[in-house]
Enzyme design. Structure first.
Site, PDB file in Angstrom:
ATOM      1  N   ASP A  68      30.934  36.509  40.503  1.00 31.66           N
ATOM      2  CA  ASP A  68      29.678  35.876  41.651  1.00 31.66           C
ATOM      3  C   ASP A  68      30.160  36.185  42.993  1.00 31.66           C
ATOM      4  O   ASP A  68      29.327  35.783  43.737  1.00 31.66           O
ATOM      5  CB  ASP A  68      29.906  34.140  41.326  1.00 31.66           C
ATOM      6  CG  ASP A  68      31.268  33.574  41.464  1.00 31.66           C
ATOM      7  OD1 ASP A  68      32.384  34.234  41.321  1.00 31.66           O
ATOM      8  OD2 ASP A  68      31.405  32.407  42.028  1.00 31.66           O
ATOM      9  N   HIS A  69      31.167  37.060  43.269  1.00 34.17           N
ATOM     10  CA  HIS A  69      31.422  37.311  44.385  1.00 34.17           C
ATOM     11  C   HIS A  69      31.343  38.712  44.501  1.00 34.17           C
ATOM     12  O   HIS A  69      31.503  39.464  45.746  1.00 34.17           O
ATOM     13  CB  HIS A  69      32.868  37.102  45.194  1.00 34.17           C
ATOM     14  CG  HIS A  69      32.895  35.356  45.118  1.00 34.17           C
ATOM     15  ND1 HIS A  69      33.041  34.827  46.527  1.00 34.17           N
ATOM     16  CD2 HIS A  69      33.070  34.575  44.202  1.00 34.17           C
ATOM     17  CE1 HIS A  69      33.196  33.578  46.318  1.00 34.17           C
ATOM     18  NE2 HIS A  69      33.209  33.269  45.014  1.00 34.17           N
TER      19      HIS A  69
END
Length: 306
Positions: A68-69
Site C-alpha cells: 500500500d506504500h
C-alpha cells in the site's frame, strides 16, 4: 514547503481515499524541486487531479516495502518514460527497493529513458544538500520501515546594502557572495566579511513524515520540535492494542507523541478502510482531546507550511 496528499487510506483504497502518497513541493527560489513520499497503487492516477506531473519529480522516498506504500511505483516510473520525460530521478528506501524495482521492470520488459538512481538507506543522514537535510529514522513495524525528517537550512539574514555602499563597496556581483556570508577581496585590497553585513537568519522549517509504526522511542526523537508532523492514525483509541500488534498507532497515541515532541501541527493520515467520513472525524476528535492543533488529511488536501 507545501504538501499535497494524494492518498490517505491504509491497506486498501476506499471510494474517497487512495493508497498512501504525499507530494512535497519545495518551491525553491531558483528552480523547481518536487519530492514524493510513498507511492501506493493508483498514485499516478491521483496526479491527474493536481497541478503536478510525475515527470517533474526529482526524488521519491519509500518508507517501507508493503504494497500500500509501494505498488504504484513501477507504473509511475514507466509512464514517466512513455511521456518522454528526461529529468533524472532518485529513489530512496529500505533494503530491497532496488531489487523490487529492477525485477518489476525486467519481468515486464520495461525500462526508463531517464537516469534512475536507487539508494537504499539505513538509519541516519540520507543527504544534506541544496538547502535541506534529510534524516531517516527506524520505526516499529513488521518490516524494515523508516520515517524521514526534512530540515530546511536556516535562511540567511537580509544584506545591509546601504551600509556596504557607505563603506565603499560597489554594488554588483560581489553582493551575491556577501549575501552568502562569504569574504571577498576588493580591488583596493580590502577584505570584506559578508557575515558582518547580514541581519539575523530565519530558522528553516522542519517536517517529519512517518512511515507505518507502533509507538517507539525513535518516533519521539524524529518528531521532536518539528513544525509539522505527518503520522499514521490507523485505528481509533479503543483498538489501540490491535493497532500496536500490527505495527500501527491509534489516534490518541499519535496525538500523545505530537504533544510530547512539541510539534507545531499534527496531520493525521493512513486511516483504516473500516472508517467512513464519520469514523475519521471521530478519530480527529480523539486526537484533539490531547493535541488540539490536529488536522485530518484527505485526498488532494494541500497544506502550506508558512
Amino acid at each position: 514547503m507545501e504538501l499535497t496528499f494524494l492518498g490517505t487510506s491504509a491497506g486498501v483504497p476506499t471510494r474517497t481515499r487512495n493508497m498512501t502518497s504525499i507530494i512535497l513541493n519545495l518551491q525553491q527560489p531558483t528552480r523547481a524541486e518536487m519530492w514524493l513520499f510513498d507511492c501506493g497503487e493508483g498514485t499516478q492516477h491521483q496526479f491527474l487531479h493536481t497541478p503536478y506531473h510525475p515527470g517533474k519529480l526529482n526524488k521519491i522516498f519509500i518508507t517501507h516495502l508493503h504494497g500500500d506504500h509501494l505498488f504504484g511505483l513501477p507504473g509511475l516510473l514507466c509512464s514517466r518514460s512513455m511521456q518522454g520525460n528526461s529529468l533524472p530521478l532518485t529513489l530512496y528506501g529500505p533494503k530491497g527497493l532496488k531489487e523490487f524495482v529492477e525485477t518489476a521492470l525486467r519481468l515486464s520488459g520495461s525500462w526508463t529513458d531517464y537516469p534512475l538512481t536507487i539508494i537504499e538507506v539505513g538509519p541516519g543522514l540520507v543527504f544534506d544538500e541544496e538547502g535541506y537535510r534529510v534524516t531517516a529514522y527506524p520505526l516499529s513495524h513488521p518490516v524494515e520501515c523508516y520515517g524521514y525528517r526534512i530540515a530546511q537550512h536556516d535562511k540567511p539574514g537580509t544584506l545591509d546594502a546601504a551600509q556596504l555602499i557607505a563603506d565603499g563597496v560597489p554594488p554588483g556581483p560581489l553582493f551575491h557572495q556577501l549575501k552568502r556570508g562569504q569574504r571577498v577581496e576588493l580591488a583596493d585590497g580590502r577584505v570584506i566579511d559578508g557575515s558582518r553585513y547580514l541581519g539575523p537568519s530565519t530558522p528553516g522549517k522542519t517536517l517529519a513524515i512517518f512511515g507505518d509504526t507502533a509507538p517507539c522511542p525513535q518516533a519521539l526523537e524524529m518528531a521532536r520540535g518539528a513544525d509539522v508532523m505527518v503520522h499514521e492514525t490507523t485505528l481509533e483509541q479503543a483498538m489501540a492494542e490491535k493497532a500496536n500488534s500490527r505495527g500501527h498507532s491509534s489516534s490518541q497515541q499519535t496525538a500523545a507523541l505530537a504533544k510530547e515532541a512539541g510539534v507545531g501541527t499534527l496531520i493525521a493520515t493512513h486511516f483504516s478502510s473500516r472508517y467512513d467520513a464519520e469514523g475519521c472525524l471521530r478519530m480527529l476528535a480523539e486526537c484533539r482531546e490531547i493535541f488540539p492543533n490536529t488536522l485530518l488529511a484527505e485526498d488532494f488536501m494541500v497544506y502550506k507550511m508558512a
